[in-house]
Design a protein around this motif. Structure first.
Motif: not given
Length: 107
Positions: A19, A26, A42-43, A50
C-alpha cells in the motif's frame, strides 16, 4: 502529471501488494513474477476498505489479477475491471521503474 517515488524495485516481492499514499490516493502496488508493475486503487469498491494490497495475486487466462481479501472478487491489474461483476472496477494508475526506483503517477 507528477511522478512520486514509492520504493526501490528490489524491495517489492513478486505477487505481494504494497500500500502507498500517493497525494490523496490510496494505491496498491504489485510486482508480478514476470517483474511487471501495476498500480490500482487500494480501496475495495464493494466495502470501501483499504485492503486490495493484501489481496491474492494471480491470473485468469493470462490476465494478471488480484482478488480482494474480503469477498474474493477478482480484478484485472491492467484495467481495474472486476472480472466477477462488470459494474465494478478499481481505478488504475501509471507506474514505472526508473533505474531501481518504482514511481507512480496520479492525476
Amino acid at each position: 502529471m507528477n511522478w512520486e517515488q514509492i520504493c526501490e524495485f528490489d524491495l517489492l516481492q513478486p505477487e505481494y501488494g504494497v500500500p502507498a499514499l500517493v497525494g490523496e490516493h490510496a494505491v496498491a502496488l504489485f510486482r508480478t513474477r514476470d517483474d511487471e508493475l501495476f498500480a490500482v486503487s487500494n480501496i475495495d469498491p464493494f466495502f470501501g476498505a483499504g485492503v486490495i494490497s493484501r489481496g491474492i495475486v494471480g491470473d485468469r487466462a493470462g490476465e494478471p489479477t488480484v482478488a480482494s481479501p474480503l469477498l474474493k472478487q477478482v480484478f484485472s491489474l491492467r484495467t481495474g475491471k472486476c472480472l466477477d461483476d462488470p459494474g465494478a472496477r478499481l481505478p488504475t494508475y501509471r507506474v514505472r521503474r526508473r533505474d531501481n526506483v518504482v514511481e507512480v503517477a496520479v492525476p
